[in-house]
Design an enzyme around this catalytic site. Structure first.
Site, short mmCIF file in Angstrom:
data_model
loop_
_atom_site.label_atom_id
_atom_site.label_comp_id
_atom_site.label_asym_id
_atom_site.label_seq_id
_atom_site.Cartn_x
_atom_site.Cartn_y
_atom_site.Cartn_z
N ASP A 119 44.72 40.02 -6.66
CA ASP A 119 44.40 41.50 -6.13
C ASP A 119 44.47 41.79 -4.60
OD1 ASP A 119 41.93 40.11 -5.78
OD2 ASP A 119 40.77 41.35 -7.34
N ARG B 299 32.64 39.62 3.19
CA ARG B 299 30.99 40.15 2.94
C ARG B 299 30.36 40.15 4.19
NH1 ARG B 299 29.42 40.63 -2.89
NH2 ARG B 299 30.97 39.68 -4.16
N GLU C 281 35.41 48.97 -8.40
CA GLU C 281 37.16 49.19 -8.03
C GLU C 281 37.52 50.49 -8.74
OE1 GLU C 281 36.15 45.03 -7.84
OE2 GLU C 281 35.85 46.51 -9.59
N THR D 279 38.45 44.76 1.65
CA THR D 279 38.22 44.87 0.28
C THR D 279 36.87 44.77 -0.32
OG1 THR D 279 39.28 43.83 -1.78
CG2 THR D 279 38.08 42.23 -0.08
N GLU E 89 34.66 34.90 0.11
CA GLU E 89 33.49 35.73 -0.09
C GLU E 89 32.59 36.11 1.10
OE1 GLU E 89 32.79 37.39 -2.61
OE2 GLU E 89 33.74 36.54 -4.39
#
Length: 627
Positions: free
Chosen positions: A391, A262, A525, A605, A258
């Site tokens: 994913d 981010r 998404e 992503t 994360e």
């Protein structure tokens, strides 16, 4: 003639002048005795001065060495003794001057103290804080990171949101910008510096992925969107907070995945868009804090790392202490850029080691399980998903190829092989004709699709060009089918917002069954897939679907203090979860093609744009091949 005997007298040698020993006249002998007497008197005077200086002048260790008297009769010895006396006197003068200076400093300090006592408590506190800040800044300058090497700035194009031309599109774009501003202003007012916002309680919020620290995750994650939307005052506020408050030397255990997508992704994107060095410096500082997570027997990183101690561990719920495929497999884009910007090959080597290790491993049915033990290098539970846990691993294989200006053919081959296995084992059509991607669990296909899996429609479209065996049209069509299925999951709810997961079983299609799968937490998404499909087909339905989703978010998730997730998308009177997760990126739905063209930019992503690295004649540090 008798040779004169040499006898010592006060350190000297003189001839023996006994009668008969010499034929010199008497008057010359008399003269000689007078000269000797005078010389003895002079010598005695100097000895007296020397001892007087030693015992009676003030003691000063600095000049003690000058008081060693060596009794020589030559002129040099006399000069030395004079110098000793002068030095002693000079020392005394200097000591008196020093006493005077000390008295002056003491009186000045007393005067300053009197002035301080006249000030109020608040004024004194302010002064103390100012002095502390100065000390901290000086220490930071002293112990700060070394300057980064200059590297060519990749060509950045299409970073400004121009006029879309069509009045209808402009109106929608302005509405999207207003929604973004409402989310930002609410966070600015009620949660500034916190990672997230509780928009109903109107206070800051954080989850365990960021530990117990206030790292301003929303600020970092929103910067590039603010910049591209032309919200430059808000961007400047965020930049100032990052420059003065973003500190990674905190005792906090954070998610490596994360924080990478981010924070590092967000900071790098902000740097490339604005050219402001502070973002690059902060990204590198944080990246250095993540490197200890790779200190495992296999080089597969831990899921979490303590930013201060460097100690890592995995999630307690993960299969057999395993690391997660989507976490350790979603580092490549950011780490390649880190090596490019710093010249440090460690980042590139870490992610390439992961790729090489996976290439050597057996894969059941050609599928990558979601769990891998970082100690043993063995797969955990045989669970394969293109949604949660798996994913973005597949996404980053494709985007590694794109970001290398399509030169990383190893990444492309790995992606193509993985997608072929996914098509064979996970992709099915429902009885109603909806294409979905299920999950493989221990040899069994679960006919369930998560909201997270909906990103795959955009991925298939993005990877269509360059597919083997002339399958570009096939994968573009597959992307369209996944987009349609995910749109159905939205359209079949009361709120026109999609559930967390939906099934294709027992007569139910694209509908959530369990209560804990009916929530919507501002996930992007589905909208992401609409955007990619619009870019590659220009079919107006994708823009319309994106606009409908934005309207539903504004209608059902908007509250006075921001935007909140909802607990049941099938209820006409939903309850809120009171969390404004990181500001979602819905603004691109109305953007023209020349904003962030896909030939020049690749989105990570978390939708942070990173430029394509066209390094045809440059070897990336740590790599063996020409990139």
């Amino acid at each position: 003639m008798t040779t004169p005997a040499l006898l010592p007298l006060s350190g000297r040698r003189i001839p023996n002048l006994s009668p008969g020993a010499s034929s010199f006249p008497h008057h010359r002998a008399t003269l000689r005795l007078s000269e000797k007497f005078i010389l003895l008197l002079i010598l005695s005077a100097f000895i007296t001065l020397c001892f007087g200086a030693f015992f009676f002048l003030p003691d000063n260790s600095k000049h003690n060495e000058d008081c060693v008297c060596v009794f020589r009769t030559d002129s040099t010895a006399r000069a030395d003794r004079c110098g000793a006396v002068v030095s002693a006197v000079t020392g005394a003068v200097e000591e008196e001057s020093l006493r005077h200076k000390i008295r002056a400093d003491h009186e000045r300090a007393l005067q300053e103290a009197k002035e301080k006592l006249k000030k109020s408590r608040d004024e004194l506190r302010a002064e103390i804080q100012t002095e502390k800040s100065k000390v901290v800044q000086e220490l930071k300058k002293k112990d700060g990171p070394k300057p980064l090497p200059p590297v060519p700035m990749p060509k950045v194009v299409g970073v400004n949101d121009g006029d879309p031309g069509e009045p209808d599109v402009k109106e929608k774009r302005d509405k999207i910008r207003e929604m973004m501003k409402h989310a930002w202003d609410s966070y600015r007012q009620y949660g500034w510096g916190h990672n997230e916002l509780k928009p109903l309680a109107k206070k800051g919020h954080s989850t365990n992925i960021f530990g117990n620290s206030q790292m301003g995750a929303t600020i970092v994650d929103a910067l590039d969107t603010l910049y591209m939307m032309g919200l430059h005052d808000e961007f400047k506020d965020g930049q100032e907070w990052i420059e003065h408050n973003l500190d990674f030397s905190v005792n906090a255990e954070v998610s490596v995945f994360e924080v990478n997508i981010r924070f590092i992704g967000g900071l790098l994107a902000a740097y490339y868009l604005s050219g402001q060095e502070v973002f690059k410096v902060k990204a590198v500082q944080l990246a250095e804090k993540l490197l200890p997570a790779f200190n495992t027997p296999t080089g597969i990183p831990w899921a979490m790392v303590n930013l201060k101690s460097g100690v890592g561990r995995n999630w307690g719920w993960a299969s057999a202490g395993s690391s997660i495929l989507a976490e350790f497999g979603t580092l490549h884009m950011e780490f390649v850029h880190l090596t490019y910007l710093t010249g440090n090959p460690a980042y590139y080597q870490k992610v390439m080691h992961i790729r090489k290790l996976l290439a050597k491993m057996d894969r059941p049915n050609g599928l990558y399980p979601n769990y891998l033990n970082p100690r043993t290098g063995r797969w955990g539970q045989h669970h394969t998903s293109v949604g949660g846990l798996g994913d973005s691993f597949y996404e980053y294989l494709l985007k590694a190829w794109l970001m290398s200006d399509r030169t990383d053919t190893e990444a492309r081959k790995t992606y193509d092989d993985a997608i072929e296995a996914i098509e064979r084992h996970l992709i099915r059509k429902s009885n109603g004709g909806l294409t979905f991607i299920g999950e493989w669990k221990n040899g069994h296909l679960e006919r369930k699709m998560g909201h997270l899996t909906c990103f795959a429609g955009g991925m298939f479209a993005l990877g269509a060009d360059g597919s083997p065996d002339d399958k570009a049209g096939h994968y573009l069509q597959l992307g369209a089918e996944i987009a349609h299925t995910c749109h159905e999951s939205y359209d079949r709810t009361v709120l026109k917002l999609g559930p967390e997961a939906f099934k294709f079983d027992s007569g139910l299609e694209a509908v959530a069954v369990r209560q804990n799968e009916k929530y919507y937490i501002l996930r992007p998404e589905v909208i992401e897939t609409y955007w990619y499909m619009w870019r590659f087909t220009h079919d107006p339905k994708y823009r319309q679907w994106g606009w409908e989703a934005a309207q539903a978010i504004d209608k059902y998730c908007r509250v006075s203090g921001g935007f909140s997730g909802v607990k049941d998308v099938y209820s006409s009177n939903p309850t809120y979860d009171d969390v404004q997760q990181i500001v979602c990126h819905v603004g691109f739905k109305t953007a023209p093609d020349d904003l962030m063209p896909l030939e020049s930019w690749v989105f990570n992503t978390e939708a942070h744009p990173l430029p394509v690295l066209r390094l045809a004649n440059i070897t990336l540090p740590g790599s063996q091949a020409q990139r």
